[in-house]
Design an enzyme around this catalytic site. Sequence first.
Site, PDB file in Angstrom:
ATOM      1  N   LYS A 117       0.734  -1.140  -0.219  1.00  0.00           N
ATOM      2  CA  LYS A 117      -0.131   0.238   0.086  1.00  0.00           C
ATOM      3  C   LYS A 117       0.870   1.084  -0.145  1.00  0.00           C
ATOM      4  O   LYS A 117       1.674   1.326   0.943  1.00  0.00           O
ATOM      5  CB  LYS A 117      -0.810   0.004   1.220  1.00  0.00           C
ATOM      6  CG  LYS A 117      -1.635   1.282   1.122  1.00  0.00           C
ATOM      7  CD  LYS A 117      -2.961   0.997   2.436  1.00  0.00           C
ATOM      8  CE  LYS A 117      -3.531   2.607   2.464  1.00  0.00           C
ATOM      9  NZ  LYS A 117      -4.542   2.545   3.468  1.00  0.00           N
ATOM     10  N   LYS A 165      -2.001  -1.623  -3.670  1.00  0.00           N
ATOM     11  CA  LYS A 165      -3.102  -0.347  -3.597  1.00  0.00           C
ATOM     12  C   LYS A 165      -2.238   0.675  -3.638  1.00  0.00           C
ATOM     13  O   LYS A 165      -1.285   0.980  -3.137  1.00  0.00           O
ATOM     14  CB  LYS A 165      -3.908  -0.351  -2.575  1.00  0.00           C
ATOM     15  CG  LYS A 165      -4.734   0.783  -2.149  1.00  0.00           C
ATOM     16  CD  LYS A 165      -5.376   0.917  -0.916  1.00  0.00           C
ATOM     17  CE  LYS A 165      -6.090   2.188  -0.837  1.00  0.00           C
ATOM     18  NZ  LYS A 165      -6.431   2.472   0.691  1.00  0.00           N
TER      19      LYS A 165
END
Length: 326
Positions: A196, A249
Amino acid sequence: MEFPAYRPRRLRRTDTLRSMVRETSLDARDLIYPLFVKAGEGLRDEVTSMPGVFQITLDQLPGEIDELKELGIPAVILFGLPESKDEAGSGAFAEDGIVQQAIRAIKAHDPEYYVITDVCMCEYTSHGHCGALDAHGCVMNDVTLEMLAATALSHAEAGADMVAPSDMMDGRVAAIRVALDAEGYTEVPIMSYAAKYASAYYGPFRDAADSTPAFGDRRAYQMDPANTEEAMREVALDIAEGADLVMVKPALAYMDVIRRVKDEFGYPTAAYNVSGEYAMVKAAAERGWIDERRVVLETLVSMRRAGADLVITYHAKDAARWLQEN
Ligand code: PBG
Ligand code: ZN
């Protein structure tokens, strides 16, 4: 083989032929829809920077789930907007917290519908960071692990089918796995937001979830957008700690990372088509600058092509509708 013996255009001539040789599929079954839930009644408040995305109250959930089922979308990921926030983010793990209530409401309506929960502190802390702060305003890793484990456990107790930690603390997958197993939730999988990045593409989400940090940013815990070797280490670590699925992400600017994660680990892999990616498409489409339907389907199939088994996306309902029509 070479031209003229080989003519690639031969297999592109008709719809039937193109679909027969298509390498990548996109199906509503591959999509996960994010839901923002808040207290109150009868509300569907549209997020300004995310047209078509709403903060909804608990009473709206049954209708929402029916619609998603109708569209063939198998799962939601829940985000909560608590009525009040505090320094410790206690709303994240409260038995009657907003997400815990939302899980129960969905399960009361349809015990079979698959409910994933985002596990993080930033929607619940008064300062908007993803964990507990020390005197210098730095997020303390190991103290935060206990809060995350308590949060994940409270979600499982409320009936969540899967938990998805998005905080980027070190060791959180293991901490959550131990906490779940100790209470008998050995069958609840963990989907870790493994790679992330500290991304500007989360801007609209922070409006939707009211989770903008009151000061500073998240670069001391989320990843540097310049790094992929580090992403491999993050994913390896989460898998070693017990992650069942791993996520990259954002998605669009990190397609290379999705591909590498899939190739190197071969794990069920999710991509998060984040709020800023959604907002850009919506804004351009509103102006008539792009064909929304074609851009969205192309984008989603590209994420699948890059290696994502699952795509978390705010476009899920529209995409499912378009796929039904196609
Ligand atoms: C919470 C969380 C965020 C997103 C998912 N979980 C925001 C953040 O890390 O700042 C972003 C989702 C999106 O932009 O659509 N940690
Ligand atoms: Zn967070």
